[in-house]
Design a protein around this motif. Structure first.
Motif, PDB file in Angstrom:
ATOM      1  N   ASP A 131       0.811  -1.152  -0.102  1.00 19.12           N
ATOM      2  CA  ASP A 131      -0.175  -0.155   0.071  1.00 19.12           C
ATOM      3  C   ASP A 131       0.912   1.526  -0.031  1.00 19.12           C
TER       4      ASP A 131
ATOM      5  N   ARG B   1       0.751   5.258   1.146  1.00 24.58           N
ATOM      6  CA  ARG B   1       0.130   6.567   1.544  1.00 24.58           C
ATOM      7  C   ARG B   1       1.229   7.774   1.693  1.00 24.58           C
TER       8      ARG B   1
ATOM      9  N   GLU C 255     -10.814   8.761  -5.346  1.00 21.53           N
ATOM     10  CA  GLU C 255      -9.791   8.067  -5.670  1.00 21.53           C
ATOM     11  C   GLU C 255      -8.592   9.183  -5.618  1.00 21.53           C
TER      12      GLU C 255
ATOM     13  N   LYS D  75      -3.656   4.887  -0.896  1.00 23.38           N
ATOM     14  CA  LYS D  75      -4.687   4.315  -0.323  1.00 23.38           C
ATOM     15  C   LYS D  75      -5.049   5.335   0.945  1.00 23.38           C
ATOM     16  N   GLY D  76      -4.037   6.511   1.356  1.00 24.60           N
ATOM     17  CA  GLY D  76      -4.607   7.396   2.446  1.00 24.60           C
ATOM     18  C   GLY D  76      -3.610   8.376   2.198  1.00 24.60           C
TER      19      GLY D  76
ATOM     20  N   GLU E 266      -8.455   7.883   4.750  1.00 22.02           N
ATOM     21  CA  GLU E 266      -8.247   6.622   3.872  1.00 22.02           C
ATOM     22  C   GLU E 266      -9.290   6.728   2.935  1.00 22.02           C
TER      23      GLU E 266
ATOM     24  N   GLU F 272     -12.494   1.545  -0.648  1.00 21.38           N
ATOM     25  CA  GLU F 272     -12.118   0.311  -1.491  1.00 21.38           C
ATOM     26  C   GLU F 272     -13.197   0.459  -2.706  1.00 21.38           C
TER      27      GLU F 272
END
Length: 353
Positions: free
Chosen positions: A174, A176, A295, A309-310, A319, A322
């Motif tokens: 992920d 971030r 997104e 993701k965040g 966050e 999904e």
């Protein structure tokens, strides 16, 4: 291949191919058997040399070390199921390379030197291009000031080179990000739009601070106010608010990414509403708070498309949701299907070797 510029080829006696572990590649650490070198001196380019990959000899007074005249490009070669090898929009990289050269007072590289040399080099090492999603040959054309001397002036001698590295996926796990509120990547009138080596060196320290906080990258904002979106680490950045796709406009602070332009075109082909405009961080935060921020994702040659993701902005963290059928996944699939010759190329982006 027919060339208008002479190319001299010196092949390796023993290839490294069989001893290379393609299952465990670290990005940018393994290089193919050959490299390209061409020198600019006395106002003209020498013979293009393709020779075994290895060290180059330079003196401590080499000007690249003292005044930072160094530019590069990032490109990839792909192989389809028929063992055909393709480049992706190479002419765009050549054009951008020369825009970078001009901004740093370096000589422009002729098309035949760049394009014919690149094609010949890739063709020679075509067995290094492997089949399969995520597998490619990363191509790194670059140019440095190779004149000796420490006088503060543009060099009178330069080396144009290309090295190549087999690659797998760039980012794993992920991602971030921290939105920059103090440090800047580029300023008006500067060299942010150029692929200058110094742009990346200046980003390493702020990025290390982000990593210490547990984040993987920085989203850069404008140097004047830190209120507007610019880039994400080594990538261009896209925002989806509702069903609309937003990205910062190309200017003298933001790299005119080839992957960025490709995604914009693919989005338009899909009928998605795309806006290239200034995007404020406040707008992103408000969209996050009211559920409209769907997104964030980065795009670039090495990474292709990377979902974020965040993010953190000052003390605010968010966050991303999904999504089952995200724009980022749709764009990545459409793009790599063109690159791997699995889908029609309606825009003429593929170049067969």
């Amino acid at each position: 291949m027919n060339h208008t510029h002479q190319i001299a080829i010196d092949k390796v006696r023993n290839s490294k191919l069989d001893s290379t572990d393609f299952e465990n590649l670290t990005f940018g650490k393994t290089f193919t058997d050959h490299m390209l070198e061409c020198t600019w001196k006395d106002g003209s380019w020498s013979t293009v040399e393709i020779k075994p990959y290895g060290p180059i000899m330079v003196e401590p007074s080499c000007k690249v070390f003292h005044y930072g005249q160094a530019i590069f490009e990032g490109m990839k070669a792909f192989k389809d199921e028929n063992d055909d090898v393709f480049l992706f929009r190479p002419e765009d990289n050549w054009i951008r390379f020369n825009a970078s050269a001009k901004r740093l007072a370096m000589p422009e590289v002729p098309e035949d030197v760049f394009m014919d040399g690149l094609k010949e080099l890739v063709n020679l090492d075509r067995d290094w291009v492997r089949h399969g999603d995520g597998l490619s040959l990363y191509l790194r054309p670059f140019m440095i000031a190779s004149e000796n001397g420490v006088a503060a002036a543009p060099a009178t001698e330069y080396k144009f080179m290309i090295v190549m590295s087999p690659a797998r996926s760039y980012y794993r796990g992920d991602v971030r990000v921290v939105i920059a509120t103090e440090y800047s990547r580029a300023a008006d009138g500067g060299i942010g739009y150029a692929k200058a080596a110094g742009n990346y060196a200046a980003s390493f320290y702020p990025n290390s601070l982000a990593i210490q906080e547990g984040y993987q990258q920085i989203i850069w904002t404008d140097a004047a106010t830190h209120e507007y979106l610019e880039e994400a680490g080594t990538m261009n950045i896209f925002v989806r608010i509702g069903d609309k796709l937003l990205t910062a406009p190309h200017n003298d602070r933001i790299l005119n990414g080839v992957t960025r332009r490709s995604i914009i075109q693919i989005a338009k082909d899909m009928g998605i509403d795309v806006e290239e405009r200034r995007v404020s961080i406040n707008e992103i935060n408000e969209a996050a708070k009211n559920g409209e921020l769907k997104e964030l994702f980065g795009s670039g040659t090495a990474a292709v498309v990377v979902p974020i993701k965040g993010y953190k902005h000052h003390d605010y963290t968010f966050e991303l949701p999904e999504l089952e059928n995200s724009y980022s996944n749709q764009f990545k699939k459409a793009l790599v299907d063109i690159q791997y010759n699995r889908a029609p190329d309606q825009h003429g982006w593929r170049v067969k070797i």
